[in-house]
Scaffold this motif. Structure first.
Motif, PDB file in Angstrom:
ATOM      1  N   ASP A 187       5.376  -3.432  -8.731  1.00  0.00           N
ATOM      2  CA  ASP A 187       5.658  -2.235  -9.537  1.00  0.00           C
ATOM      3  C   ASP A 187       5.142  -2.512 -10.945  1.00  0.00           C
ATOM      4  O   ASP A 187       5.812  -3.154 -11.758  1.00  0.00           O
ATOM      5  CB  ASP A 187       7.157  -1.962  -9.539  1.00  0.00           C
ATOM      6  N   GLY A 199       6.390   2.664   5.198  1.00  0.00           N
ATOM      7  CA  GLY A 199       5.607   3.335   4.172  1.00  0.00           C
ATOM      8  C   GLY A 199       5.237   2.373   3.057  1.00  0.00           C
ATOM      9  O   GLY A 199       5.445   1.164   3.133  1.00  0.00           O
ATOM     10  N   ASP A 200       4.686   2.936   1.951  1.00  0.00           N
ATOM     11  CA  ASP A 200       4.311   2.098   0.811  1.00  0.00           C
ATOM     12  C   ASP A 200       4.642   2.787  -0.509  1.00  0.00           C
ATOM     13  O   ASP A 200       3.938   2.629  -1.501  1.00  0.00           O
ATOM     14  CB  ASP A 200       2.826   1.744   0.875  1.00  0.00           C
ATOM     15  N   ASP A 201       5.737   3.536  -0.504  1.00  0.00           N
ATOM     16  CA  ASP A 201       6.189   4.234  -1.712  1.00  0.00           C
ATOM     17  C   ASP A 201       7.223   3.366  -2.421  1.00  0.00           C
ATOM     18  O   ASP A 201       8.292   3.070  -1.863  1.00  0.00           O
ATOM     19  CB  ASP A 201       6.786   5.596  -1.339  1.00  0.00           C
ATOM     20  N   GLY A 203       9.105   4.127  -4.681  1.00  0.00           N
ATOM     21  CA  GLY A 203      10.360   4.876  -4.898  1.00  0.00           C
ATOM     22  C   GLY A 203      11.343   4.753  -3.762  1.00  0.00           C
ATOM     23  O   GLY A 203      12.534   5.048  -3.934  1.00  0.00           O
ATOM     24  N   THR A 204      10.886   4.318  -2.591  1.00  0.00           N
ATOM     25  CA  THR A 204      11.786   4.148  -1.440  1.00  0.00           C
ATOM     26  C   THR A 204      12.119   2.683  -1.198  1.00  0.00           C
ATOM     27  O   THR A 204      12.515   2.319  -0.090  1.00  0.00           O
ATOM     28  CB  THR A 204      11.143   4.750  -0.179  1.00  0.00           C
ATOM     29  N   THR A 288       0.993   0.854   7.368  1.00  0.00           N
ATOM     30  CA  THR A 288       1.034  -0.340   6.530  1.00  0.00           C
ATOM     31  C   THR A 288       1.101  -1.596   7.384  1.00  0.00           C
ATOM     32  O   THR A 288       1.158  -1.543   8.610  1.00  0.00           O
ATOM     33  CB  THR A 288       2.261  -0.289   5.611  1.00  0.00           C
TER      34      THR A 288
END
Length: 636
Positions: A187, A199-201, A203-204, A288
Motif C-alpha cells: 500500500d 482479488g487484489d483490492d 480496500g478489502t 490472482t
C-alpha cells in the motif's frame, strides 16, 4: 581541422600508414533442414559443437512425417559429419511444414489443467514429437519472513504480489488473522503491507503487517518450480521458485510463471531454450496468484488437500515447513508435420519481420558455405517434386549473397546416368555438386547407413582452410567418418563425371576414402574450380569490409593513394603466403585507382572506382610425368 585559439602547446595523433585489411573467415557454414525440435523463426545462434546443436534442435532420433513415414534425421547426421570432419562454426535454420496450416500452434504438443481453470494451457514452444513431455509443478513454501524489532514487525524480503501463507504459531493467543493463503500487496499511500485472500483490492485487505507478530505468526512465500521432462528421454529442464501471481514483478520486470514461460520471453536466449509456453486464454479467469494456487489444488486434489487444513496436517511441529506438493500435466500430440516442402526451405518474411528457412541466413553475412543435408533424399522417387526446387533455392541464395557457395547433394542411390541428368539442369559458379552418398555407422541403430555428402564436404572445406588455406583446392582429403560409399567409382567412371563438374568420392587402396574432385557446376571455364570461386569470395569480402572507411571521404588524389596502398598491402601479404601466381608482386597483381579508372562523370556522381587484377593459383588437377628412354652417352 583543429582550432588553435589560445597560445599553447598542442599534441595531436596522426597516422602515417595505410589502413589495413583483415582477411575474413571462410569456414562459417549454414545448414537448413528439418529437426526434431527447436525454433523456426528466431535468428539462429551460432553452434560450435554437436552437443550445442542437440541442446537446441533435439537429438539423433528419426523424424516421423505424416506423408513420408519414418526418415533419418539427416540434419543431425550432417551436423555430426561437419564437426567430425573439421568444421568449427555453424548456423542452423530449422524448417517445418504443418499438417494443418489453420492450427494456431501447428505440430506443438499441448495440455491443460484438468478442471478449473480450463483457460490455462501449456504448449510445447516449438513443433515436433520431441516436444511431448511431462510438465511437473512443485509448490515450495519458504522460511517465515516475519521478525520483530523493538515491538515493530517487519517482513524481510517480501515483494508486492507475492503469494504468502499466513499461519498462527502453536500456542499463540486467539488469532486475529485466519490460517490461509493471501496475496501480499504494498500500500504505497500508507507505506504498509496489506494481505488479501481473494482479488487484489487493497480496500478489502483482511490483514496488515501490524496484525502480525513473529512470536505469534508465520508468513511464508509460496512459489512454484516447473520441471519439464521430455517423454522421449533426455535432460529435464528446471525453472525454480517462480512467483504465482500473473502481475508479479521484480526490478520493474514481470517474472511470474506466465511471464517466464511467455510466448515472447524477455530475452532472445530464453526464446531459443525455454521448452514450453504457459498461456492464459483468459487472464480474468486465472485471477490472482491465490486464485491460481487454488485452481491448481482443485485440478488435482493430490497436489494438496483442501487448504489450509491439508498443509496443517503435513506439519510436524510449529517450526516445520509444509511438505512440498506437486502435480503433473502431460503435453502430447506433438508431431513432425509433413516432409518439408521446397517453400519451407526457401523461407519467408512475415508481417513482424520474422524470417524462416534460407531467409534467416540473409542477415548473417559471415556465412560462406550453405547446404541442406538430406534435402535430395528421394530425388528420383516421391520427393522429386520438391528436391530440384530446394537445390535451385540453395543456388539462388548463394548467388544473391555473393560471397557464398552452395554445397549440393546428389540424390540417394542415383545411378551415374541419373546424377548426370541432375547436373545437366544446373549451371552456377556459386555451387558444387558431390556424388555419391557416404556410408557411415549410425550411432542410433548401430548399423551402417548412407548419408548425404554435404555435411562431410562442408567440414572438409573448413578443415582445408584451417590446415592449408582457402586457395588450396578442398580435394584429395580423407573423409574421416566414411566406412565406404553408396557406390564405389573407378577411374573410368570418374572420367565421365569429372568433366561435367560432378565431384566424386573415391576409395584408394592404402590411402583410404577420399574426396576426389573440386569443380563447380559452372559452364564458364574461368570459374571451373571450387577453390578459385571461394578464394575470390574471400578477397572480395575482405576488401569490402576493409575499405568501408573510405565512404564519404573527400574523393581526390589523397584518398585514391590511400585506397591503393591499403589494397596493395593486403595483396602483397597474399602473394607472400603463396596464394598468387608469379615470382614478383608486380607479376601477381595490380591495383589502379586514379584518373585512368574514373571519368569526370564518375567523380560528379560520387563514385570512386578501383581496378584490381590478381593472378590466382589453379589446382594441379592433372599431374603429368613424361618418361622416355635415355642412354648415358646421349646429351639432353
Amino acid at each position: 581541422m583543429s582550432e588553435y585559439l589560445a597560445p599553447g602547446v598542442f599534441v595531436e595523433e596522426v597516422s602515417f600508414r595505410a589502413k589495413s585489411i583483415e582477411g575474413v573467415s571462410t569456414t562459417t557454414t549454414g545448414f537448413v533442414g528439418p529437426a526434431r525440435y527447436g525454433p523456426l523463426d528466431i535468428e539462429p545462434e551460432i553452434v560450435t559443437s554437436l552437443v550445442e546443436f542437440e541442446r537446441t534442435y533435439g537429438g539423433r532420433d528419426k523424424l516421423v512425417f505424416q506423408d513420408a513415414g519414418e526418415v533419418d534425421n539427416y540434419l543431425w547426421h550432417g551436423v555430426r559429419a561437419f564437426f567430425e570432419e573439421g568444421g568449427k562454426r555453424l548456423y542452423v535454420s530449422r524448417v517445418f511444414t504443418p499438417i494443418d496450416a489453420t492450427d494456431e500452434r501447428p505440430g506443438c504438443a499441448r495440455g491443460g489443467l484438468p478442471g478449473s481453470p480450463s483457460s490455462m494451457m501449456v504448449y510445447a514452444r516449438f513443433p515436433g514429437r520431441a516436444g511431448n513431455a511431462r510438465v511437473g509443478f512443485t509448490f515450495n513454501v519458504g522460511q517465515s519472513l516475519l521478525s520483530d524489532v523493538d515491538g515493530v514487525t517487519f517482513a524481510n524480503s517480501l515483494q508486492s504480489r507475492d503469494v504468502v501463507w499466513i499461519r498462527p504459531r502453536a500456542g499463540a493467543p486467539s488469532p486475529a488473522v485466519e490460517d490461509g493463503y493471501y496475496l501480499a500487496l504494498w500500500d504505497a499511500a500508507n507505506e504498509s503491507w496489506a494481505f488479501v485472500s481473494s482479488g487484489d483490492d487493497i480496500g478489502t485487505a483482511e490483514a496488515t503487517l501490524t496484525d502480525l507478530s513473529a512470536a505469534n505468526y508465520e508468513l511464508r512465500v509460496i512459489s512454484v518450480t516447473v520441471v519439464v521432462q521430455p517423454l522421449g528421454g533426455g535432460d529435464a529442464f528446471v525453472a525454480p521458485d517462480l512467483p504465482l501471481d500473473p502481475l508479479h514483478q521484480r526490478a520493474g520486470s514481470p517474472d511470474s510463471l506466465f511471464a517466464y514461460f511467455a510466448e515472447f520471453p524477455a530475452s532472445l536466449s530464453r526464446a531459443r531454450t525455454l521448452p514450453i509456453v504457459i498461456r492464459a486464454e483468459d487472464v480474468a479467469a486465472i485471477g490472482t496468484g491465490t486464485e491460481l494456487l487454488g485452481a491448481f489444488f482443485d485440478a488435482d486434489p493430490n497436489a494438496s488437500v483442501s487448504p489450509p487444513a491439508g498443509l496443517r496436517a503435513a506439519m510436524q511441529n510449529s517450526q516445520s515447513t509444509p511438505a512440498e506438493r506437486s502435480l503433473a500435466i502431460l503435453i502430447d500430440d506433438g508431431n513432425d508435420g509433413l516432409r518439408p516442402f521446397a517453400s519451407a526451405y526457401e523461407g519467408e518474411v512475415d508481417s513482424a519481420d520474422r524470417k524462416t528457412g534460407l531467409r534467416q541466413f540473409e542477415d548473417l553475412e559471415d556465412i560462406s558455405i550453405v547446404a541442406a543435408p538430406g534435402s535430395t533424399f528421394g530425388y528420383e522417387s516421391g520427393y522429386a517434386t520438391h528436391a530440384p526446387s530446394i537445390v535451385r533455392a540453395l543456388i539462388r541464395h548463394a548467388e544473391r549473397m555473393k560471397y557464398c557457395i552452395a554445397v549440393l547433394d546428389s540424390g540417394d542411390n542415383q545411378a551415374i546416368s541419373e546424377v548426370r541428368a541432375m547436373r545437366a539442369q544446373l549451371d552456377s559458379k556459386h555451387a558444387a555438386l558431390y556424388y555419391p552418398w557416404v556410408r557411415v555407422l549410425d550411432p542410433l541403430t548401430q548399423r551402417e547407413t548412407h548419408m548425404p555428402p554435404s555435411g562431410f564436404v562442408a567440414g572438409i572445406y573448413a578443415r582445408n582452410d584451417v590446415n592449408r588455406a582457402v586457395y588450396k583446392a578442398p580435394a584429395n582429403e580423407v573423409v574421416n567418418l566414411a566406412l565406404g560409399f553408396e557406390r564405389f567409382l573407378n577411374k573410368a567412371q570418374q572420367e565421365v563425371l569429372n568433366p561435367e563438374g560432378i565431384n566424386c568420392f573415391r576409395y584408394f587402396e592404402g590411402r583410404g576414402m577420399r574426396l576426389w574432385g573440386a569443380r563447380t557446376i559452372s559452364s564458364d571455364p574461368e570459374w571451373k574450380y571450387v577453390n578459385l570461386r571461394r578464394y575470390f569470395a574471400y578477397l572480395e569480402r575482405s576488401i569490402d569490409k576493409g575499405t568501408q572507411w573510405a565512404v564519404f571521404e573527400p574523393n581526390g588524389e589523397q584518398l585514391w593513394a590511400n585506397v591503393r596502398r591499403t589494397i596493395e598491402d593486403f595483396l602483397l601479404n597474399e602473394w607472400q603466403s603463396g596464394a598468387l601466381l608469379g615470382d614478383k608482386p608486380e607479376k601477381s597483381y595490380f591495383v589502379k585507382c586514379d584518373r585512368s579508372t574514373m571519368s569526370q562523370n564518375d567523380l560528379d556522381n560520387g563514385r570512386l572506382i578501383c581496378l584490381i587484377g590478381v593472378a590466382p593459383l589453379r589446382p594441379a588437377e592433372f599431374v603429368i610425368f613424361r618418361i622416355g628412354q635415355w642412354t648415358a652417352d646421349r646429351k639432353v
